[in-house]
Design an enzyme around this catalytic site. Structure first.
Site, short mmCIF file in Angstrom:
data_model
loop_
_atom_site.label_atom_id
_atom_site.label_comp_id
_atom_site.label_asym_id
_atom_site.label_seq_id
_atom_site.Cartn_x
_atom_site.Cartn_y
_atom_site.Cartn_z
N LYS A 67 -10.37 13.63 -1.63
CA LYS A 67 -10.98 13.34 -2.93
C LYS A 67 -12.50 13.26 -2.80
O LYS A 67 -13.25 13.89 -3.53
CB LYS A 67 -10.40 12.03 -3.47
CG LYS A 67 -10.92 11.61 -4.81
CD LYS A 67 -10.15 10.38 -5.29
CE LYS A 67 -10.82 9.78 -6.51
NZ LYS A 67 -10.10 8.62 -7.04
N GLU A 125 -12.03 10.74 9.21
CA GLU A 125 -10.93 11.35 9.96
C GLU A 125 -10.67 12.79 9.47
O GLU A 125 -10.49 13.71 10.27
CB GLU A 125 -9.63 10.54 9.79
CG GLU A 125 -9.69 9.13 10.34
CD GLU A 125 -10.04 8.11 9.26
OE1 GLU A 125 -10.92 8.39 8.42
OE2 GLU A 125 -9.45 7.02 9.28
N GLY A 151 -6.19 7.99 -5.26
CA GLY A 151 -5.68 8.74 -4.09
C GLY A 151 -4.17 8.67 -3.97
O GLY A 151 -3.48 9.69 -3.83
N ARG A 152 -3.61 7.45 -4.03
CA ARG A 152 -2.17 7.31 -3.80
C ARG A 152 -1.35 7.70 -5.02
O ARG A 152 -0.12 7.61 -5.00
CB ARG A 152 -1.85 5.88 -3.35
CG ARG A 152 -2.36 4.78 -4.25
CD ARG A 152 -2.29 3.41 -3.58
NE ARG A 152 -2.94 2.39 -4.37
CZ ARG A 152 -4.24 2.13 -4.36
NH1 ARG A 152 -5.04 2.85 -3.58
NH2 ARG A 152 -4.75 1.17 -5.10
N GLU A 170 -0.94 -0.91 -0.85
CA GLU A 170 -2.36 -0.69 -1.12
C GLU A 170 -2.67 -1.02 -2.58
O GLU A 170 -3.77 -1.46 -2.90
CB GLU A 170 -2.76 0.77 -0.81
CG GLU A 170 -4.26 0.94 -0.67
CD GLU A 170 -4.69 2.26 -0.05
OE1 GLU A 170 -5.69 2.28 0.67
OE2 GLU A 170 -4.01 3.29 -0.29
N HIS A 221 22.16 1.20 12.57
CA HIS A 221 22.32 1.04 14.02
C HIS A 221 21.08 0.41 14.63
O HIS A 221 20.88 0.47 15.84
CB HIS A 221 22.64 2.40 14.65
CG HIS A 221 23.94 2.95 14.15
ND1 HIS A 221 25.13 2.78 14.81
CD2 HIS A 221 24.23 3.60 13.00
CE1 HIS A 221 26.11 3.33 14.11
NE2 HIS A 221 25.58 3.83 13.00
N LYS A 231 -13.55 0.29 8.07
CA LYS A 231 -14.26 1.58 8.18
C LYS A 231 -15.70 1.33 8.62
O LYS A 231 -16.24 2.01 9.48
CB LYS A 231 -14.33 2.27 6.80
CG LYS A 231 -13.06 2.87 6.31
CD LYS A 231 -13.40 3.71 5.06
CE LYS A 231 -12.23 3.86 4.13
NZ LYS A 231 -12.58 4.44 2.84
#
Ligand code: G6Q
Length: 551
Positions: A200, A206, A260-261, A346, A377, A506
């Site tokens: 965005k 990263e 973003g999400r 978030e 399991h 950050k």
């Protein structure tokens, strides 16, 4: 505490001695606790809730103005108050003719223009008119992005694997750990690989570092001029995209009113659209739009996202549950827990209300999970007998996308239904002792073993049942959760669309980086300095060993 919260707290105390089994056995239970929304069947019968609970929760929703806040979101008001932005993901899948306004301006023409551009691009990849620099067809798209620019596309692309177009596959790189890009590209041919740089802001450390590494990989194999045929971008920032070396013609735009999400419906979903074809991407948008209409129009008592969000607050605040398990009995939904983890944690992992005061209630659950039956399991032991109550969400399709004659899918369905029943009903001491005696065990062994086998039951769950996991169903499921999370946020009085808590880390990483590279010394606190020194010492040891080997 408000009147509505006080009433709920008193009611919860009364319910603590009521068994869930007795609630489930009420023949009228289904009337209010089973919801049908198109093809989506939502079973709420296994909740520690009565009609009175739902009424009290609906009073809480009224007190907290849930419907007014919902209307404000649909009207494009700046419901993301700390960033002064609307949150208009509903516009991205508005398949109706209704205009949607962001601060008075209809956003739909711009949304449609980008969708048209995405369709054209997808078709060009599929029909081979978009080729790599050497003229060969693209067979792999690699999405480089992180957080909201990764989790939705990965989750949806995996969910829709049976719908992938032939001859094209999608992969994802998010982690700045060089292994992620290296592992993902190790069997790829640069000549047939196209990178989608999804960011965005186009400023995320990263993503940019990985994008530059991918660029080097292409340039080393095909030369500088190949970049324009092997890179496209999805961003709100055309200038940064151009500075990176991607032609703005090859940029797919979205807008700052898309969080973003909440962005997999926008051009951030380009990798999904390429993988499944644009028509199927549109089916996904249509499924989400169905839920938007339901959330916008259905009265609160009938409104599934509202009821689900309220039940979440009920468990979080009146039963002090800390976590909720997401248990898809659907292998293709294996990234759903990670996706919902971000969406929920978030959005609502916050401690400050809209007016700046501290929250008086617990907020966001820890959301976690794994596909069934694998979880059975491993961690289901804790769900059944642990000391903490964990509400569970089960997801199951009536029919597999991979029909077989050998009964495996029936086993999956039976296990899903059995887990929810076992959690709700459990087994008491007398039942266990009876079963052990019937098996011929002697009294001393029965007395020793029986307490370990007691299952307390009374553990709530929701079951979401659908025909088959197709693009529309996926759209419905995800939109349902987006609105559920919104409702939680309104109840807790927080801004579900910001994420200030990620900033400090950050900032510190940038400060500490020069010490890690060795350019400076002494960044960070005493512990960070000690650990950084240790990193350098370990690196030196590795280098000394390497030198000895060469020598
Ligand atoms: C999501 C968050 C966050 C964001 C990433 C990537 O709501 O804002 O996960 O999506 O930090 O940001 P960019 O898309 O700007 O690279």
């Amino acid at each position: 505490m408000s009147d509505a919260w006080n009433a709920l707290a008193t009611h919860a105390d009364q319910l603590r001695s009521v068994s869930l089994a007795s609630l489930i056995d009420d023949p009228n239970r289904c009337d209010r606790f089973v919801r049908q929304l198109g093809e989506l069947h939502v079973d709420l019968t296994r909740h520690l809730a009565t009609n009175e609970t739902i009424d009290l929760l609906l009073s809480l929703a009224e007190e907290r103005s849930v419907t007014a806040m919902r209307d404000a979101m649909f009207a494009g008001e700046p419901v993301n108050t700390t960033e002064h932005r609307p949150a208009l993901h509903v516009a991205l899948r508005n398949t109706s003719d209704r205009p949607i306004l962001a601060e008075g301006h209809d956003v739909m023409p711009a949304v449609h223009a980008v969708l048209r551009k995405m369709r054209k691009f997808c078709n060009a990849i599929h029909d081979g008119t978009w080729t790599g620099a050497s003229g060969r067809r693209i067979d792999t798209v690699v999405n480089i992005g992180i957080g909201g620019s990764d989790l939705g596309p990965v989750m949806a692309t995996e969910a829709l694997r049976p719908w992938w177009s032939s001859g094209i596959r999608a992969r994802f790189v998010s982690n700045v750990d060089p292994s992620h890009l290296a592992d993902t590209t190790s069997d790829l041919d640069p000549a047939t690989t196209l990178f989608i740089i999804a960011s965005k802001t186009f400023g995320t450390q990263e993503t940019l570092a990985n994008a530059h590494a991918a660029r080097r990989w292409i340039v080393e194999a095909l030369g500088d001029e190949a970049v324009s045929r092997h890179f496209v971008a999805v961003s709100t920032n055309a200038e940064r995209v151009e500075n990176f070396g991607i032609d703005p013609e090859n940029m797919f735009e979205f807008w700052d009113w898309v969080g973003g999400r909440y962005s997999m419906w926008s051009a951030i979903g380009l990798s999904i659209a390429v993988a499944v074809g644009f028509d199927q991407f549109e089916r996904m948008l249509e499924g989400a739009h169905e839920i938007d209409c339901h959330f916008r129009d259905a009265p609160p008592a009938e409104n599934i996202p509202i009821v689900l969000g309220l039940l979440d607050c009920w468990y979080r605040d009146c039963w002090q549950c800390q976590s909720r398990a997401v248990l898809p009995y659907d292998q293709h939904l294996h990234r759903l827990p990670a996706y919902l983890q971000q969406l929920e944690m978030e959005s609502n992992g916050k401690r400050t209300r809209l007016d700046g005061s501290p929250t008086t209630h617990g907020t966001a659950f820890v959301v976690w999970g794994e596909p069934g039956t694998n979880g059975q399991h491993s961690f289901h032991q804790m769900l059944h007998q642990g000391t903490t109550m964990v509400p569970c969400d089960f997801f199951i399709a009536a029919e597999s996308c991979e029909p077989t004659e050998d009964g495996r899918y029936d086993m999956l369905v039976a296990n899903c239904l059995a887990q929810a029943e076992a959690l709700a009903r459990g087994r008491d001491l007398a039942q266990i002792e009876g079963a052990l005696r019937a098996s011929g065990m002697d009294e001393a062994d029965v007395a020793a073993l029986a307490p370990h086998k007691v299952m307390p039951g009374n553990r709530p769950s929701t079951t979401m049942l659908y025909k088959r996991l197709d693009p529309a169903t996926l759209g419905r499921l995800i939109a349902l959760h987006e609105h559920r999370v919104f409702v939680q946020g309104v109840i807790w009085g927080i801004d579900s669309f910001d994420q200030w808590g990620v900033e400090l880390g950050k900032h510190l990483a940038n400060e500490i980086l020069p010490s890690v590279t060795g350019a400076t010394f002494g960044s960070g606190d005493a512990t960070t300095q000690h650990l950084t020194a240790r990193v350098h010492a370990l690196r030196n040891e590795l280098r000394a060993v390497a030198r000895r080997c060469v020598g």
